[in-house]
Every structure is written in C-alpha cells, then in structure tokens.
Design an enzyme around this catalytic site. Structure first.
Site, PDB file in Angstrom:
ATOM      1  CD1 TRP A 132     -48.735 -40.118   5.331  1.00 61.20           C
ATOM      2  CD2 TRP A 132     -48.441 -39.352   3.251  1.00 61.20           C
ATOM      3  NE1 TRP A 132     -48.848 -38.745   5.365  1.00 61.20           N
ATOM      4  CE2 TRP A 132     -48.679 -38.253   4.106  1.00 61.20           C
ATOM      5  CE3 TRP A 132     -48.226 -39.113   1.889  1.00 61.20           C
ATOM      6  CZ2 TRP A 132     -48.704 -36.936   3.635  1.00 61.20           C
ATOM      7  CZ3 TRP A 132     -48.246 -37.819   1.429  1.00 61.20           C
ATOM      8  CH2 TRP A 132     -48.487 -36.744   2.296  1.00 61.20           C
ATOM      9  CG  ASP A 212     -42.750 -40.377  -0.760  1.00 62.42           C
ATOM     10  OD1 ASP A 212     -42.111 -39.306  -0.810  1.00 62.42           O
ATOM     11  OD2 ASP A 212     -43.847 -40.479  -0.182  1.00 62.42           O
ATOM     12  CE  LYS A 247     -42.469 -35.367   7.950  1.00 61.11           C
ATOM     13  NZ  LYS A 247     -43.542 -34.938   7.157  1.00 61.11           N
TER      14      LYS A 247
HETATM   15  C1  LMR Z   1     -47.236 -37.584   8.530  1.00 59.60           C
HETATM   16  O1  LMR Z   1     -47.379 -38.643   7.906  1.00 59.60           O
HETATM   17  O2  LMR Z   1     -47.669 -37.397   9.668  1.00 59.60           O
HETATM   18  C2  LMR Z   1     -46.456 -36.480   7.892  1.00 59.60           C
HETATM   19  O3  LMR Z   1     -45.990 -36.883   6.646  1.00 59.60           O
HETATM   20  C3  LMR Z   1     -47.209 -35.211   7.845  1.00 59.60           C
HETATM   21  C4  LMR Z   1     -48.369 -35.235   6.895  1.00 59.60           C
HETATM   22  O4  LMR Z   1     -48.443 -34.310   6.075  1.00 59.60           O
HETATM   23  O5  LMR Z   1     -49.204 -36.134   6.954  1.00 59.60           O
END
Ligand code: LMR
Length: 398
Positions: A132, A212, A247
């Site tokens: 992420w 996570d 979520k």
């Molecule tokens: C995402 O990866 O789209 C979600 O976790 C929302 C975010 O805050 O980025």
C-alpha cells in the site's frame, strides 16, 4: 513578504487523488476502481443495517460526549481484541494483549511507526514490494528507515520462495510488516503453511512482526482471515497488529481502528501502552468515539452481531462472485487465461498486471480509474458493466 512563497505543490495522493479525478470526469460511463471501498449492486457504499441499528441505540443511550481516555473506549478494545485474537485467546486471558483505539487503521500504523521510531531506534521496517503506497510514506514520515522484501515475481505471481530468502537476510531485530489477509495491492495471500514458514524465519531472525489487518472478513471469513494473526500471536511473545473497522463495518469516514500490542508479560504490556498513550496524545490527543462505540455495541449484542456477520458474508460473497464474473467477461476477448489470477486473489483488490501505460490509457480513453500500479478495486465493480470493462481492458492490451 510571502511566508508561503517557497511552498511547492506536490502530487496528489496516489489513491485518494483518483477520486477527485473520477468525480471531475463528465463521462457518464466512467468507472471508479480506485480507492478501496465496497460498492453494492446499486453502486452505493451502504451503511450496514447493524451499524444503523447500533447508532439508533446510541442516540437514545449516550449520556455524554466528554473525552474518552488515551487508549479509547475500553469496551471497544476488549471486544475487538476478541474478534482479532479469538475469544479463547490465552494472551487475552493472561492480560498480555490489549488494544489502543486509533483513528482508522492508518492511525494505528502511524502510532506503530512513532513507537518504532522512538522506542526501537535504529530498527528498519521491511515492507512487501509492492505494498500500500501509504505504508511507504507513513513510516518515512515518522522517521523509520524503510526497506523492502519481494512479494510477486515479474509474471505477477506470488513468489514465496524469494520472499523467504529475502526475509532470511533482514537484520536481527528489524520490524517486518506483513499483510495478515487480503494483501493490498496484490490480493495474493500466503497459504497457511507459507505463514508457518514466515513465522519460522521471523522467530529465528528475532524480527518484530507488524501484522496489518485491514480487511478481516473480506477474504475467506472472519475467523479464517485471522489465522495468520493468531498463529503469530500464539507463537511469539511480542507482536504488533494494526486493525481497521473501515471496510468490514463500513465505517470508513468514522475512522475506527486499533493498535493491538502483544507482549511477553502483563507488566511489559503496561510499559508499552504507557508510551503509546503519550504518543497518541501528541498525534490526536484522544480518538474519535462514535464509530468505536458503534462497533462495541454491535459486538456486544448477539442479534446485532449476527446481522453484521450476515452483511459481512454478503459483501465477501459479492466480491468473490465479481472476481469470477470479470474473468468470464474477459473470455470472449481471449484474455481469461491471462487474467485468471483475478479469481484466486482475495479481498478488495486485484493486482491486474496492467502496466502504468495501460492504466493511463484506460483512464484517458475509457474513463476507467484504477491505481497506476495496475491495482483495481474489485469490490467497486458494477456487475452490469463488466462487459464494458472487459472491452476497455482488451483495447489497451492489444
Ligand atoms: C485503499 O488502499 O484504497 C484503502 O486502504 C483506502 C486508503 O485509505 O487508501
């Protein structure tokens, strides 16, 4: 004199910025596969019925809006810990684990990052490549050195062997961030025996795992998705877990999450938590109460909990169905094999394997919005538009 004259503009957030671009697109046929939010058959991100009912109860029963403490709502913490660690957790029975309520899972990550920077100085955090994107910037912003271990190979397949080899070389004592389920962005999850192998390396190398856990219930089920977390928590004396209710409870904007710490003794847990309360005070003072009270209300009432679990099951089933249907929609274009991985990935996201150039063309030529890395939010697909999406993908793959 302008105080701001030297302030430069920086690029927008790689994920939230897509939402603005999507909303500004006048094309009525635009498709939003960017930010990770669940959408139902009507294209809405609904408030679960269980949440609405809990909120109604709270309106009647709430007597104060005074501050909660630095660790947040104790009832929320206790009930969430049971969801994450299991009702029969030995750690909970021996008071060796507890949760600090945070503004969302991102708040939990930031608190963990500050804890590492201040209390474990010199330790790097190891992130999967890819991960992420906010993991990258968030740990760096807290002053933690960021390193990477591989996760997928050049053919966009989960590469456990190379991951394990890399983890073997992580310096003793460093922190390794592992996506407990529904890996973001790839959707590729480790099998249970692979988790046991990762645990073995983490134990041998004396690494600190940070799990996570942002998508509990959206992969294989609420309990099934917790298997890796519970394996680590039951096998090691020290584990950090960042949990999110965005979520699975649909509470995105209410910002509900927690940093769960598992420690070797109740006394050491108290030491760690004293640091967390101090750091949280400097970050957000005390956490927002409403969403956590909603979660505590749902988890504390068997009817509401049953309703929530049914709603969560329905979300998970819909996402799994959309994965299969998208692969079928790609079949007439001769692309079902190439994108077969979409059906075996888990959670909201698919790392499609589309290149940044193909993603750009999808946006510019077809008003299809997904993250530049090729990540698509499968949970945002419109079942009636899979044919359009497949045709758009086919046109950029030619
Ligand atoms: C995402 O990866 O789209 C979600 O976790 C929302 C975010 O805050 O980025």
């Amino acid at each position: 004199m302008s105080h701001f004259s030297k302030v430069n503009r920086v690029p927008g957030d790689p994920i939230l910025g897509l939402l603005d671009a999507y909303r500004a697109d006048p094309n009525p046929a635009r498709l939003d596969l960017g930010v990770g939010v669940y959408k139902d058959a009507q294209g809405l991100t609904p408030i679960p019925r269980a949440v609405k009912l809990a909120e109604q109860r709270l309106v009647e029963s709430e007597t104060t809006k005074s501050y909660v403490g630095g660790h947040g709502d104790a009832l929320f913490a206790a009930r969430l810990c049971e969801v994450v660690l299991g009702t029969d957790s030995r750690l909970l029975a021996s008071q060796r684990a507890d949760a600090t309520q945070t503004p969302g899972g991102t708040g939990a990550l930031r608190l963990a990052a500050d804890f590492i920077a201040r209390c474990l100085p010199g330790r790097s955090i190891w992130l999967s490549d890819p991960t992420w994107p906010i993991h990258e910037s968030l740990f760096a912003a807290a002053g933690v050195r960021v390193s990477h271990y591989p996760y997928v190979d050049a053919d966009n397949r989960l590469d456990v062997e190379t991951m394990l080899d890399a983890l073997e070389r992580v310096p003793r004592g460093d922190v390794v961030l592992l996506h407990a389920c529904c890996h973001n962005p790839t959707g590729f999850d480790l099998a249970y025996n692979d988790w046991q192998r990762v645990l073995d390396v983490v134990r041998r190398r004396e690494l600190l795992p940070l799990l996570d856990f942002a998508y509990q219930g959206l992969g294989d089920g609420l309990e099934e998705d917790a298997r890796a977390v519970r394996l680590f928590a039951d096998s090691l004396s020290e584990v950090l877990i960042t949990s999110s209710c965005s979520k699975n409870f649909g509470l995105y904007r209410d910002r509900v999450g927690a940093l769960i710490v598992c420690a070797g003794s109740a006394a050491k847990l108290t030491d760690v938590r004293s640091q967390l309360a101090l750091m949280a005070r400097n970050l957000w003072s005390t956490p927002p109460a409403h969403g956590a009270e909603v979660v505590a209300t749902i988890l504390g009432d068997s009817d509401l909990k049953t309703l929530w679990l049914e709603e969560l099951d329905a979300m998970r089933a819909r996402i799994a169905g959309l994965r299969l249907d998208l692969v079928e929609a790609l079949r007439p274009h001769g692309l079902a094999e190439r994108f077969a991985h979409i059906a075996i990935q888990r959670g909201m996201f698919s790392y499609t394997g589309l290149t940044p150039e193909q993603v750009r063309r999808l946006r510019e030529e077809h008003s299809v919005y997904m993250v530049g890395s090729g990540r698509a939010n499968v949970a945002g697909l419109d079942a009636n538009r899979l044919g359009d999406l497949a045709a758009a993908i086919a046109s950029v793959c030619r």
